[in-house]
Design an enzyme around this catalytic site. Structure first.
Site, PDB file in Angstrom:
ATOM      1  N   LYS A   1       4.842   4.950 -29.900  1.00 49.65           N
ATOM      2  CA  LYS A   1       3.608   4.161 -29.889  1.00 49.65           C
ATOM      3  C   LYS A   1       2.665   4.487 -28.737  1.00 49.65           C
ATOM      4  O   LYS A   1       1.451   4.421 -28.891  1.00 49.65           O
ATOM      5  CB  LYS A   1       3.925   2.661 -29.854  1.00 49.65           C
ATOM      6  CG  LYS A   1       4.503   2.112 -31.151  1.00 49.65           C
ATOM      7  CD  LYS A   1       4.569   0.598 -31.061  1.00 49.65           C
ATOM      8  CE  LYS A   1       5.294   0.001 -32.241  1.00 49.65           C
ATOM      9  NZ  LYS A   1       5.118  -1.458 -32.304  1.00 49.65           N
TER      10      LYS A   1
ATOM     11  N   ASN B   1       0.039   1.581 -33.345  1.00 52.58           N
ATOM     12  CA  ASN B   1       1.092   1.431 -34.359  1.00 52.58           C
ATOM     13  C   ASN B   1       0.615   1.849 -35.755  1.00 52.58           C
ATOM     14  O   ASN B   1       1.413   1.848 -36.689  1.00 52.58           O
ATOM     15  CB  ASN B   1       1.678   0.011 -34.373  1.00 52.58           C
ATOM     16  CG  ASN B   1       0.810  -0.988 -35.105  1.00 52.58           C
ATOM     17  OD1 ASN B   1      -0.377  -0.760 -35.316  1.00 52.58           O
ATOM     18  ND2 ASN B   1       1.394  -2.099 -35.502  1.00 52.58           N
TER      19      ASN B   1
ATOM     20  N   ASP C   1      -0.445  -5.175 -34.299  1.00 51.14           N
ATOM     21  CA  ASP C   1       0.545  -6.170 -33.870  1.00 51.14           C
ATOM     22  C   ASP C   1      -0.118  -7.461 -33.366  1.00 51.14           C
ATOM     23  O   ASP C   1       0.417  -8.554 -33.589  1.00 51.14           O
ATOM     24  CB  ASP C   1       1.440  -5.609 -32.758  1.00 51.14           C
ATOM     25  CG  ASP C   1       2.462  -4.610 -33.290  1.00 51.14           C
ATOM     26  OD1 ASP C   1       2.815  -4.688 -34.479  1.00 51.14           O
ATOM     27  OD2 ASP C   1       2.915  -3.754 -32.502  1.00 51.14           O
TER      28      ASP C   1
END
Ligand code: ATR
Length: 279
Positions: A70, A91, A107
């Site tokens: 990531k 991501n 996220d």
């Protein structure tokens, strides 16, 4: 009649076998009858750059990115979305028609959407927020809450330096506190979030007392295996609203799926059960 384009995406990780993303996206592909595939893509760290170039060459719509790539992915895309830049991790990679690669981080969106699934009146300005942990997941949670109007975040991490480092993101609002204060920090809080690995299957429970937390507060765990961690069980028992980590996992995939396949999917109870059954 023109053939609908066959769209490909996947999740890049090392290892990647544990990822729930193929089950999740696969469920939506069949639910919406989309011509496409979503694959687990095991990529060693030293091959990440080649793999990213390969996405373009193979005509992929994009990919998700998981451990340990990531951070590295930030440097490998052509453009980084401001939220991903603030979190410091990518991501989701989207391959545009002209071949340009954009990096996103869904996220933060996933965390808030999961919170609002259960508390639809949630306002991040409602009161002080306690965040436990200072790893990658904590960064996404802190950015989500700040962007949503949080005024005070009490950040506690076993290694204080990491909390101080993350607090630099917005020092007026994020205060790093000592891990020894974890039983007092919940006093007067509206929300408490565990972003550490404690409570996950194979790990000991999180060693934090909820005695000081108001009963009206919400408790979120980003751990989703088990769904009910000892922290969430304790929260529920004393009357707090408890939110498990599966919602965040499901919701973070929504904007990614829409970018890859052109349909905005919904998080249904059926999807939740389907992914639960893979845990
Ligand atoms: P991620 O990026 O997925 O959040 P991570 O970077 O490994 O994962 O972070 C794990 C978090 O769990 C960290 O905040 C870690 O604290 P440290 O920074 O001190 O390592 C926290 N953690 C791990 N084991 C812990 C324990 N026994 N007690 C409290 N916190 C713990």
């Amino acid at each position: 009649m023109t053939m609908q384009q066959f769209r490909m995406a996947g999740v890049i990780g090392w290892p990647v076998a544990q990822s729930r993303s193929p089950a999740l996206h696969g469920h939506w592909l069949s639910q919406y009858g989309i011509r496409g595939a979503y694959l687990p893509l095991p990529v060693q760290p030293e091959r990440l750059q080649d793999a990213v170039r390969g996405l373009r060459a193979l005509g992929f719509s994009g990919c998700n990115v998981t451990i340990p790539h990531k951070l590295a992915m930030l440097k490998l895309v052509d453009k980084v979305d401001p939220v991903a830049a603030r979190i410091g991790a990518v991501n989701t990679v989207v391959v545009h028609d002209d071949g340009v690669l954009s990096g996103f981080n869904t996220d933060a969106y996933g965390f808030l959407a999961s919170l609002r699934d259960v508390r639809n009146d949630w306002k991040s300005s409602a009161g002080p927020i306690v965040v436990l942990g200072a790893g990658g997941a904590a960064r996404a949670v802190v950015v989500a809450l700040l962007d949503d109007g949080a005024r005070e975040i009490r950040l506690l991490n076993r290694t204080r330096e990491r909390a101080q480092e993350l607090a630099r993101i917005e020092p007026a609002k994020v205060k790093a506190e000592d891990w020894d204060r974890r039983n007092e920090a919940p006093e007067g809080a509206a929300l408490l979030v565990n972003t550490t690995s404690q409570g996950m299957v194979g790990y000991p429970p999180l060693d934090v007392s909820l005695d000081a937390l108001p009963k009206a507060a919400t408790v979120c765990d980003i751990v989703y295996n088990p769904l009910e961690t000892p922290l969430l069980a304790a929260a529920r028992k004393r009357g707090n609203t408890a939110i498990d980590g599966l919602g965040m996992l499901l919701h973070q995939a929504v904007p990614a799926f829409e970018a890859f396949y052109g349909v905005r999917p919904t998080v249904s109870n059926e999807l939740r059960r389907a992914v639960e059954n893979t845990l």
